[in-house]
Scaffold this motif. Structure first.
Motif, PDB file in Angstrom:
ATOM      1  N   MET A   1       2.236 -26.114  -3.435  1.00 17.23           N
ATOM      2  CA  MET A   1       3.340 -26.881  -4.034  1.00 17.23           C
ATOM      3  C   MET A   1       4.657 -26.151  -3.782  1.00 17.23           C
ATOM      4  N   GLN A   2       5.649 -26.898  -3.367  1.00 11.24           N
ATOM      5  CA  GLN A   2       6.927 -26.279  -3.033  1.00 11.24           C
ATOM      6  C   GLN A   2       7.645 -25.823  -4.299  1.00 11.24           C
ATOM      7  N   ALA A   3       8.261 -24.656  -4.215  1.00 12.75           N
ATOM      8  CA  ALA A   3       9.016 -24.136  -5.356  1.00 12.75           C
ATOM      9  C   ALA A   3      10.211 -25.026  -5.624  1.00 12.75           C
ATOM     10  N   PRO A   4      10.614 -25.168  -6.894  1.00 13.75           N
ATOM     11  CA  PRO A   4      11.790 -25.993  -7.206  1.00 13.75           C
ATOM     12  C   PRO A   4      13.058 -25.370  -6.650  1.00 13.75           C
ATOM     13  N   SER A   5      14.021 -26.226  -6.348  1.00 13.79           N
ATOM     14  CA  SER A   5      15.301 -25.774  -5.825  1.00 13.79           C
ATOM     15  C   SER A   5      16.243 -25.471  -6.976  1.00 13.79           C
ATOM     16  N   LEU A   6      16.954 -24.376  -6.864  1.00 11.09           N
ATOM     17  CA  LEU A   6      17.910 -23.939  -7.882  1.00 11.09           C
ATOM     18  C   LEU A   6      19.227 -23.624  -7.199  1.00 11.09           C
ATOM     19  N   VAL A   7      20.312 -24.146  -7.739  1.00 15.00           N
ATOM     20  CA  VAL A   7      21.632 -23.866  -7.183  1.00 15.00           C
ATOM     21  C   VAL A   7      22.404 -22.985  -8.162  1.00 15.00           C
TER      22      VAL A   7
ATOM     23  N   TRP B   1      29.497 -28.110  -6.956  1.00 17.63           N
ATOM     24  CA  TRP B   1      28.424 -29.094  -6.837  1.00 17.63           C
ATOM     25  C   TRP B   1      28.982 -30.458  -7.196  1.00 17.63           C
ATOM     26  N   PRO B   2      28.617 -31.543  -6.413  1.00 19.27           N
ATOM     27  CA  PRO B   2      27.779 -31.503  -5.219  1.00 19.27           C
ATOM     28  C   PRO B   2      28.536 -30.892  -4.043  1.00 19.27           C
ATOM     29  N   ASP B   3      27.759 -30.351  -3.102  1.00 18.88           N
ATOM     30  CA  ASP B   3      28.357 -29.737  -1.928  1.00 18.88           C
ATOM     31  C   ASP B   3      27.768 -30.395  -0.687  1.00 18.88           C
ATOM     32  N   ALA B   4      28.100 -29.869   0.457  1.00 20.59           N
ATOM     33  CA  ALA B   4      27.663 -30.477   1.717  1.00 20.59           C
ATOM     34  C   ALA B   4      26.141 -30.472   1.820  1.00 20.59           C
TER      35      ALA B   4
ATOM     36  N   ASP C   1      18.302 -30.426  -6.203  1.00 22.97           N
ATOM     37  CA  ASP C   1      18.167 -29.243  -7.036  1.00 22.97           C
ATOM     38  C   ASP C   1      17.592 -29.599  -8.402  1.00 22.97           C
ATOM     39  N   ALA C   2      16.715 -28.725  -8.906  1.00 20.93           N
ATOM     40  CA  ALA C   2      16.085 -28.947 -10.208  1.00 20.93           C
ATOM     41  C   ALA C   2      16.875 -28.323 -11.347  1.00 20.93           C
ATOM     42  N   ILE C   3      17.572 -27.220 -11.074  1.00 20.39           N
ATOM     43  CA  ILE C   3      18.292 -26.478 -12.101  1.00 20.39           C
ATOM     44  C   ILE C   3      19.614 -26.010 -11.517  1.00 20.39           C
ATOM     45  N   MET C   4      20.629 -26.011 -12.351  1.00 26.98           N
ATOM     46  CA  MET C   4      21.905 -25.409 -11.977  1.00 26.98           C
ATOM     47  C   MET C   4      22.182 -24.211 -12.882  1.00 26.98           C
ATOM     48  N   ILE C   5      22.567 -23.099 -12.260  1.00 26.95           N
ATOM     49  CA  ILE C   5      23.196 -21.991 -12.969  1.00 26.95           C
ATOM     50  C   ILE C   5      24.656 -22.007 -12.560  1.00 26.95           C
ATOM     51  N   ALA C   6      25.543 -22.132 -13.519  1.00 27.27           N
ATOM     52  CA  ALA C   6      26.978 -22.185 -13.225  1.00 27.27           C
ATOM     53  C   ALA C   6      27.658 -20.977 -13.827  1.00 27.27           C
ATOM     54  N   LEU C   7      28.399 -20.254 -13.004  1.00 31.58           N
ATOM     55  CA  LEU C   7      29.184 -19.131 -13.469  1.00 31.58           C
ATOM     56  C   LEU C   7      30.613 -19.592 -13.712  1.00 31.58           C
ATOM     57  N   HIS C   8      31.093 -19.360 -14.918  1.00 30.93           N
ATOM     58  CA  HIS C   8      32.488 -19.632 -15.295  1.00 30.93           C
ATOM     59  C   HIS C   8      32.633 -21.049 -15.844  1.00 30.93           C
ATOM     60  N   ALA C   9      32.862 -21.152 -17.144  1.00 30.74           N
ATOM     61  CA  ALA C   9      32.952 -22.452 -17.816  1.00 30.74           C
ATOM     62  C   ALA C   9      34.120 -23.290 -17.302  1.00 30.74           C
TER      63      ALA C   9
ATOM     64  N   ALA D   1      29.718 -33.144 -13.092  1.00 35.16           N
ATOM     65  CA  ALA D   1      29.109 -33.984 -12.058  1.00 35.16           C
ATOM     66  C   ALA D   1      27.587 -33.912 -12.114  1.00 35.16           C
ATOM     67  N   TRP D   2      27.061 -32.719 -12.349  1.00 31.53           N
ATOM     68  CA  TRP D   2      25.600 -32.540 -12.452  1.00 31.53           C
ATOM     69  C   TRP D   2      25.037 -33.358 -13.607  1.00 31.53           C
ATOM     70  N   LYS D   3      25.633 -33.241 -14.774  1.00 30.07           N
ATOM     71  CA  LYS D   3      25.107 -33.938 -15.943  1.00 30.07           C
ATOM     72  C   LYS D   3      25.285 -35.455 -15.840  1.00 30.07           C
ATOM     73  N   ALA D   4      26.317 -35.899 -15.124  1.00 36.90           N
ATOM     74  CA  ALA D   4      26.478 -37.329 -14.907  1.00 36.90           C
ATOM     75  C   ALA D   4      25.378 -37.886 -14.019  1.00 36.90           C
ATOM     76  N   ARG D   5      24.952 -37.100 -13.025  1.00 36.31           N
ATOM     77  CA  ARG D   5      23.909 -37.559 -12.105  1.00 36.31           C
ATOM     78  C   ARG D   5      22.519 -37.234 -12.616  1.00 36.31           C
TER      79      ARG D   5
END
Length: 327
Positions: free
Chosen positions: A1-7, A43-46, A51-59, A68-72
């Motif tokens: 099983m492929q590992a989930p994608s994380l950005v 995000w989103p980028d090119a 992606d399954a999870i986003m880690i975002a640095l800097h509020a 954008a992530w939460k809207a989609r």
């Protein structure tokens, strides 16, 4: 099983050579065995990425990406990492930073006192995650002089003026020398550093240096001086602690949350006289440097890479189990 994608969304990429970039790069390495990790400035980028999870640095700087992530993907988790300017400035007044806090599923703070900086209603979403640096063997250092080192780009938040003023107050002490690593993000502060170097030959401004060269100079110094007015959990302080180099730091929450509230090497923020007195004490009092070194050695295990990696993996696993939708 492929590992989930994380950005990992980090507005500062490699060219910035700052703490956020170092954090993003390190976490990508830690997570690469469990996730397909990629780094992006927004995000989103090119490209097409599910992606399954986003880690975002800097509020504030990542606010558009979080929205954008939460809207989609409203059910997919966002882990928001709060910087010092987020925690101790922006979330009190900036609407975009406040929106990011409300949307995020987990709020990560990088020092032990960081949760106190969150609004009370949001603290249940908060988690403390201390950053890490591989340990280095402490170096034997000369007794002919005391070498102090500040590592921080020349900008207001890092309070380089406090360091400059302490240098001037100790201008008669040829047995205390001062180095300074950091790019002149504020041109006026760069001009001040050049003028100080000309007026006080025992001060050297070395400009911006690569990370490994900087860490080598931290290990070679007797003291790291960290006079910032805002910090979330300064990576450079951790690098000093894990290199056997004690720290003199401003008495602010971000520094207390790394060094401990009873640490002996603290001075009031923006108080160059207090800093200069500590520097002189470290040179003149034979017990002072060993005392600081012992206190830092007690804290060092908190910043071990295995501890940070396991904490990060547990945080993501718990977040996904409760909030993530199947990919």
């Amino acid at each position: 099983m492929q590992a989930p994608s994380l950005v990992i969304v980090t507005p500062a990429l490699a060219a910035a050579n700052n703490g956020n970039w170092q954090t993003a790069k390190r976490w990508a390495r830690f997570l690469s065995g469990d996730y397909r990790v990629r780094l992006a400035p927004c995000w989103p980028d090119a490209g097409q990425h599910d992606d399954a999870i986003m880690i975002a640095l800097h509020a504030r700087r990542s606010a558009a990406s979080v929205a954008a992530w939460k809207a989609r993907h409203p059910a997919r988790p966002v882990v928001l990492v709060l910087t010092g300017t987020d925690l101790y400035r922006d979330i009190a007044s900036d609407a975009s930073a406040q929106a990011s806090l409300a949307l995020a599923d987990r709020l990560v703070v990088l020092n032990e006192l960081g949760l106190d900086g969150l609004p009370a209603a949001l603290r249940p979403k908060g988690r403390v995650l201390l950053q890490s640096v591989p340990m280095r063997r402490a170096r034997v250092k000369t007794r002919h002089h005391l070498r102090a080192l500040m590592v921080g780009h020349l900008r207001d938040e890092k309070s380089p003026q406090t360091y400059f003023d302490a240098v001037r107050q100790l201008s008669g002490r040829s047995d205390i020398v001062f180095d300074h690593i950091g790019a002149a993000l504020d041109p006026a502060l760069g001009e001040a550093a050049v003028a100080l170097q000309q007026a006080c030959p025992h001060y050297r401004w070395l400009g911006g240096l690569p990370h490994q060269a900087t860490r080598a100079r931290i290990a070679a110094a007797h003291l790291l001086v960290h006079p910032s007015r805002i910090e979330g959990g300064a990576h450079v302080v951790i690098e000093a602690i894990t290199s056997g180099t004690p720290v003199l730091a401003s008495r602010i929450a971000g520094n207390l949350g790394l060094l401990g509230q009873d640490y002996a090497g603290l001075f009031d923020h923006d108080d160059a006289r207090d800093l200069a007195a500590l520097l002189a004490q470290c040179r003149d009092d034979a017990a002072m440097l060993p005392r600081l070194m012992a206190q830092c050695a007690q804290r060092a295990p908190l910043f071990h890479p295995d501890h940070e990696r396991q904490t990060l993996l547990a945080l993501l696993a718990g977040c996904s189990a409760h909030l993530g939708d199947p990919i």
